[in-house]
Each structure stands twice: as C-alpha cells, then as structure tokens.
Design a protein around this motif. Structure first.
Motif, PDB file in Angstrom:
ATOM      1  N   THR A   7       0.846  -1.192   0.000  1.00  0.00           N
ATOM      2  CA  THR A   7       0.000   0.000   0.000  1.00  0.00           C
ATOM      3  C   THR A   7       0.880   1.240   0.000  1.00  0.00           C
ATOM      4  O   THR A   7       2.005   1.216   0.505  1.00  0.00           O
ATOM      5  CB  THR A   7      -0.919   0.048   1.233  1.00  0.00           C
ATOM      6  N   ASN A   8       0.362   2.307  -0.544  1.00  0.00           N
ATOM      7  CA  ASN A   8       1.069   3.580  -0.602  1.00  0.00           C
ATOM      8  C   ASN A   8       0.414   4.518   0.403  1.00  0.00           C
ATOM      9  O   ASN A   8      -0.575   5.183   0.104  1.00  0.00           O
ATOM     10  CB  ASN A   8       0.998   4.156  -2.020  1.00  0.00           C
ATOM     11  N   ARG A   9       0.951   4.539   1.607  1.00  0.00           N
ATOM     12  CA  ARG A   9       0.371   5.385   2.653  1.00  0.00           C
ATOM     13  C   ARG A   9       0.668   6.864   2.431  1.00  0.00           C
ATOM     14  O   ARG A   9      -0.042   7.726   2.934  1.00  0.00           O
ATOM     15  CB  ARG A   9       0.862   4.929   4.024  1.00  0.00           C
ATOM     16  N   LYS A  10       1.704   7.171   1.663  1.00  0.00           N
ATOM     17  CA  LYS A  10       2.018   8.564   1.363  1.00  0.00           C
ATOM     18  C   LYS A  10       0.966   9.203   0.465  1.00  0.00           C
ATOM     19  O   LYS A  10       0.772  10.416   0.503  1.00  0.00           O
ATOM     20  CB  LYS A  10       3.383   8.653   0.677  1.00  0.00           C
ATOM     21  N   ALA A  11       0.268   8.382  -0.325  1.00  0.00           N
ATOM     22  CA  ALA A  11      -0.713   8.920  -1.264  1.00  0.00           C
ATOM     23  C   ALA A  11      -1.870   9.583  -0.530  1.00  0.00           C
ATOM     24  O   ALA A  11      -2.315  10.663  -0.911  1.00  0.00           O
ATOM     25  CB  ALA A  11      -1.225   7.826  -2.186  1.00  0.00           C
ATOM     26  N   SER A  12      -2.376   8.943   0.525  1.00  0.00           N
ATOM     27  CA  SER A  12      -3.502   9.539   1.252  1.00  0.00           C
ATOM     28  C   SER A  12      -3.061  10.760   2.048  1.00  0.00           C
ATOM     29  O   SER A  12      -3.872  11.625   2.352  1.00  0.00           O
ATOM     30  CB  SER A  12      -4.137   8.504   2.176  1.00  0.00           C
ATOM     31  N   ALA A  37       7.939 -12.596  -3.406  1.00  0.00           N
ATOM     32  CA  ALA A  37       8.968 -12.574  -2.365  1.00  0.00           C
ATOM     33  C   ALA A  37       8.910 -11.294  -1.542  1.00  0.00           C
ATOM     34  O   ALA A  37       9.619 -11.167  -0.540  1.00  0.00           O
ATOM     35  CB  ALA A  37      10.347 -12.727  -2.997  1.00  0.00           C
ATOM     36  N   GLY A  38       8.078 -10.320  -1.946  1.00  0.00           N
ATOM     37  CA  GLY A  38       7.914  -9.083  -1.179  1.00  0.00           C
ATOM     38  C   GLY A  38       8.946  -8.024  -1.479  1.00  0.00           C
ATOM     39  O   GLY A  38       9.122  -7.092  -0.704  1.00  0.00           O
ATOM     40  N   LYS A  39       9.637  -8.115  -2.597  1.00  0.00           N
ATOM     41  CA  LYS A  39      10.682  -7.148  -2.934  1.00  0.00           C
ATOM     42  C   LYS A  39      10.114  -6.053  -3.823  1.00  0.00           C
ATOM     43  O   LYS A  39      10.438  -5.947  -5.006  1.00  0.00           O
ATOM     44  CB  LYS A  39      11.835  -7.861  -3.618  1.00  0.00           C
ATOM     45  N   ILE A  40       9.239  -5.240  -3.227  1.00  0.00           N
ATOM     46  CA  ILE A  40       8.541  -4.201  -3.984  1.00  0.00           C
ATOM     47  C   ILE A  40       8.400  -2.949  -3.131  1.00  0.00           C
ATOM     48  O   ILE A  40       8.266  -3.025  -1.905  1.00  0.00           O
ATOM     49  CB  ILE A  40       7.162  -4.702  -4.454  1.00  0.00           C
ATOM     50  N   ASN A  41       8.462  -1.780  -3.781  1.00  0.00           N
ATOM     51  CA  ASN A  41       8.283  -0.503  -3.111  1.00  0.00           C
ATOM     52  C   ASN A  41       7.396   0.368  -4.003  1.00  0.00           C
ATOM     53  O   ASN A  41       7.758   0.658  -5.139  1.00  0.00           O
ATOM     54  CB  ASN A  41       9.630   0.167  -2.868  1.00  0.00           C
ATOM     55  N   VAL A  42       6.244   0.786  -3.487  1.00  0.00           N
ATOM     56  CA  VAL A  42       5.301   1.581  -4.280  1.00  0.00           C
ATOM     57  C   VAL A  42       5.110   2.989  -3.715  1.00  0.00           C
ATOM     58  O   VAL A  42       4.170   3.670  -4.079  1.00  0.00           O
ATOM     59  CB  VAL A  42       3.928   0.879  -4.388  1.00  0.00           C
ATOM     60  N   SER A  43       6.016   3.439  -2.867  1.00  0.00           N
ATOM     61  CA  SER A  43       5.793   4.722  -2.206  1.00  0.00           C
ATOM     62  C   SER A  43       5.851   5.918  -3.156  1.00  0.00           C
ATOM     63  O   SER A  43       5.235   6.941  -2.888  1.00  0.00           O
ATOM     64  CB  SER A  43       6.796   4.917  -1.075  1.00  0.00           C
ATOM     65  N   ASP A  44       6.557   5.816  -4.261  1.00  0.00           N
ATOM     66  CA  ASP A  44       6.662   6.938  -5.200  1.00  0.00           C
ATOM     67  C   ASP A  44       5.997   6.636  -6.540  1.00  0.00           C
ATOM     68  O   ASP A  44       6.250   7.328  -7.527  1.00  0.00           O
ATOM     69  CB  ASP A  44       8.133   7.279  -5.443  1.00  0.00           C
TER      70      ASP A  44
END
Length: 152
Positions: A7-12, A37-44
C-alpha cells in the motif's frame, strides 16, 4: 479473494483522492516472482496517460536473484496498466485539469493476477496536511477520553 501486496500510505497523506480505478498490470515472470517474495516498493509510484495507454512509473520491483541476466528485468521500468478504452479516456480528461495526478494507492492479488488501484487526486497543500493531522489527533484524544470514561 484479494490479498494486499503493498500500500502507498504517502498517497492519502499527500493527495485528496476523489476517484479510484482498478487496473491490471502487465508484468514479466521474474517480476511476479519478486512480488511474491515481497521485494517491492510503491511509495513513489504514479500513473501517466500517454496516447491511448496508461503507464505506471516509479514502482520499484527488485530483480529476481536466481534469474540470469538475460531473463531479469529492470527495477524501475515503466509498466503498462490494463484498462478499458472508456476508462483511459476518462482518466485522460481528468488529468488534463491542472494539479490532478494519478498516484498508485495499493497493489493486491485477485485470482493469481496482480491488480493495482490508482486514484485521481489533487495535491494537498502544507496547511491541508496540518489540518488533517490536527483532526486525527483530536479524534484520537476523544477516543482515549471515551475509553477512560467507560472504564469507570
């Protein structure tokens, strides 16, 4: 049956989201393994309409470690979002308004397929962010007082 990947908590925090869309994501096989494997970053991560297609930028999916260099993918490559033509036209008209953008809100599994939820949002100003933080603190204090009152 859907389960959260990221989830992108920065978006809200940074945007006033007024519309949400679900889209499929065009991925390679090694990208799916990295996501599992969980190697993901969606913050930007954000989407952009280009012509008659929508692309996702800034989504960081790390390369799969055991794959050879021929089969692996680039970490921050643009990925195509799978939407209907009508939805693409609507997104195009909504992003034509000054200040509107398409941040990625969350990524999740639906029947072994990766789906993303993008929102149409307008950026918050610094005073809007302070106002939201103040409302959150006031709500937390009110709930704390209610629980103290109910414990007596």
């Amino acid at each position: 049956m859907s389960s959260e990947i990221a989830t992108n908590r920065k978006a809200s925090r940074d945007f006033n989201i007024h519309d949400k869309y679900e889209a499929g994501l065009e991925l390679k096989g090694t990208e799916v393994k990295s996501i599992r494997a969980g190697k993901i970053n969606v913050s930007d991560a954000f989407a952009r309409v280009e012509g008659n297609q929508v692309f996702l930028y800034g989504c960081d999916i790390q390369p799969w470690q055991t794959a050879g260099e021929w089969f692996n993918h680039q970490a921050k490559r643009p990925r195509r979002l799978l939407l209907n033509k009508r939805e693409i036209l609507k997104l195009s008209s909504e992003t034509a308004i000054k200040g509107c953008t398409l941040p990625l809100l969350r990524m999740y599994w639906v029947n072994r397929r990766v789906k993303v939820e993008i929102g149409v949002g307008k950026g918050k100003t610094h005073s809007d962010q302070r106002h939201d933080l103040k409302k959150k603190v006031e709500l937390r204090e009110a709930q704390r007082e209610m629980s103290r009152f109910n414990q007596r």
